[in-house]
Motif scaffolding. Structure first.
Motif, short mmCIF file in Angstrom:
data_model
loop_
_atom_site.label_atom_id
_atom_site.label_comp_id
_atom_site.label_asym_id
_atom_site.label_seq_id
_atom_site.Cartn_x
_atom_site.Cartn_y
_atom_site.Cartn_z
N ILE A 33 0.86 -1.18 0.00
CA ILE A 33 0.00 0.00 0.00
C ILE A 33 0.89 1.23 0.00
O ILE A 33 1.67 1.43 0.94
CB ILE A 33 -0.93 0.03 1.23
CG1 ILE A 33 -1.80 -1.23 1.28
CG2 ILE A 33 -1.81 1.28 1.19
CD1 ILE A 33 -2.67 -1.32 2.52
N GLN A 34 0.80 2.02 -1.03
CA GLN A 34 1.56 3.26 -1.10
C GLN A 34 0.71 4.42 -0.59
O GLN A 34 -0.51 4.31 -0.45
CB GLN A 34 2.02 3.51 -2.54
CG GLN A 34 2.98 2.46 -3.06
CD GLN A 34 3.46 2.75 -4.47
OE1 GLN A 34 2.82 3.48 -5.21
NE2 GLN A 34 4.60 2.19 -4.83
N GLN A 37 -2.99 5.35 -1.65
CA GLN A 37 -3.67 4.20 -2.24
C GLN A 37 -4.80 3.71 -1.33
O GLN A 37 -4.70 3.76 -0.11
CB GLN A 37 -2.70 3.06 -2.50
CG GLN A 37 -1.91 3.21 -3.79
CD GLN A 37 -1.20 1.93 -4.17
OE1 GLN A 37 -0.90 1.07 -3.34
NE2 GLN A 37 -0.92 1.79 -5.45
N TRP A 39 -7.22 0.39 -0.65
CA TRP A 39 -7.35 -1.05 -0.87
C TRP A 39 -8.59 -1.60 -0.19
O TRP A 39 -8.92 -1.21 0.93
CB TRP A 39 -6.13 -1.78 -0.32
CG TRP A 39 -4.93 -1.74 -1.21
CD1 TRP A 39 -4.08 -0.68 -1.41
CD2 TRP A 39 -4.43 -2.81 -2.02
NE1 TRP A 39 -3.09 -1.02 -2.29
CE2 TRP A 39 -3.27 -2.32 -2.69
CE3 TRP A 39 -4.84 -4.12 -2.25
CZ2 TRP A 39 -2.54 -3.11 -3.57
CZ3 TRP A 39 -4.11 -4.90 -3.11
CH2 TRP A 39 -2.97 -4.41 -3.77
N ASN A 217 -8.08 -1.22 -6.13
CA ASN A 217 -7.14 -2.18 -5.58
C ASN A 217 -7.87 -3.11 -4.62
O ASN A 217 -8.41 -2.67 -3.60
CB ASN A 217 -6.01 -1.46 -4.81
CG ASN A 217 -5.26 -0.48 -5.70
OD1 ASN A 217 -4.67 -0.87 -6.70
ND2 ASN A 217 -5.29 0.80 -5.34
#
Length: 225
Positions: A33-34, A37, A39, A217
């Motif tokens: 996970i950047q 981001q 998810w 994502n």
């Protein structure tokens, strides 16, 4: 390139029984996970979704593999070190959203600043708490106690509390369960806006189709374990 908030590689977790055998085992898919981001974590009941959230939060420790949060191997940290990392950087939205019964809404939101010496309560923090209550539709109920709120209202207070310390990572376990569609979208708009504007990493567990469709994502777990 975005900063990496979470990185999980070749991780395995098990709950041991008293006799030393494993009653639950989980192979965790590799994922990263950047910052910014968002998810979604999906899977049937019993597949380990909440377990993964607790591993990333440092509440549980894997038996092998690597779990990095903000470039720290949390599987190698002591319990107190994991707790310090969690307090400073992680906003955790629980399913049962426990509130302190003798504190009103604004003081429940500010509660992390009352118990954590790493967090300093200032006028700016107080104003942020009021803004968060407004963002979740509760600006008129800042002085109400949990017993004076509906279940959905208590849930929204708990979400505001999870966001008060401007976390780098938000872990949300069914954050919109029990809310109507309008409120669900308002809560998700708030969480996802933080991810976009503040570079927060967001990992959400949900079974609601209208929530799942908002994520590009997706981390899928297998069948029952």
């Amino acid at each position: 390139m975005s900063d990496v908030i979470v990185s999980v590689k070749n991780a395995h977790f098990s709950y041991p029984t008293r006799k030393g055998s494993s009653s639950f085992e989980l192979e965790i898919p590799n994922f990263t996970i950047q910052s910014g981001q968002q998810w979604m974590l999906m899977g049937p009941s019993g597949s380990g979704k909440s377990t993964i959230l607790n591993i990333v939060a440092g509440e549980l420790v894997t038996s092998r593999g690597e779990v990095l949060v903000l470039n720290q191997r949390i599987d190698k940290l002591t319990e107190s070190e994991r707790q310090a990392l969690r307090i400073a950087n992680v906003g955790f939205v629980f399913q049962d959203f426990p509130l302190v019964p003798y504190l009103d809404s604004i003081q429940n939101v500010l509660f992390p600043y009352r118990i954590n010496p790493q967090l300093k309560l200032t006028e700016g923090v107080y104003n942020r708490a009021l803004l968060l209550l407004d963002n979740v539709g509760l600006s008129s109920k800042s002085t109400r106690f949990p017993s004076e709120l509906s279940q959905g209202e208590r849930q929204r207070v708990a979400i505001a509390r999870a966001l008060i310390a401007s976390p780098r990572l938000i872990l949300a376990d069914e954050p919109t369960a029990g809310l109507d569609i309008k409120r669900s979208h308002e809560i998700m708009n708030l969480l996802q806006e933080m991810a976009v504007t503040q570079g927060v990493g967001l990992l959400v567990v949900s079974h609601e189709p209208q929530i799942v469709d908002r994520f590009d994502n997706v981390l899928c777990l297998g069948g029952e374990v």
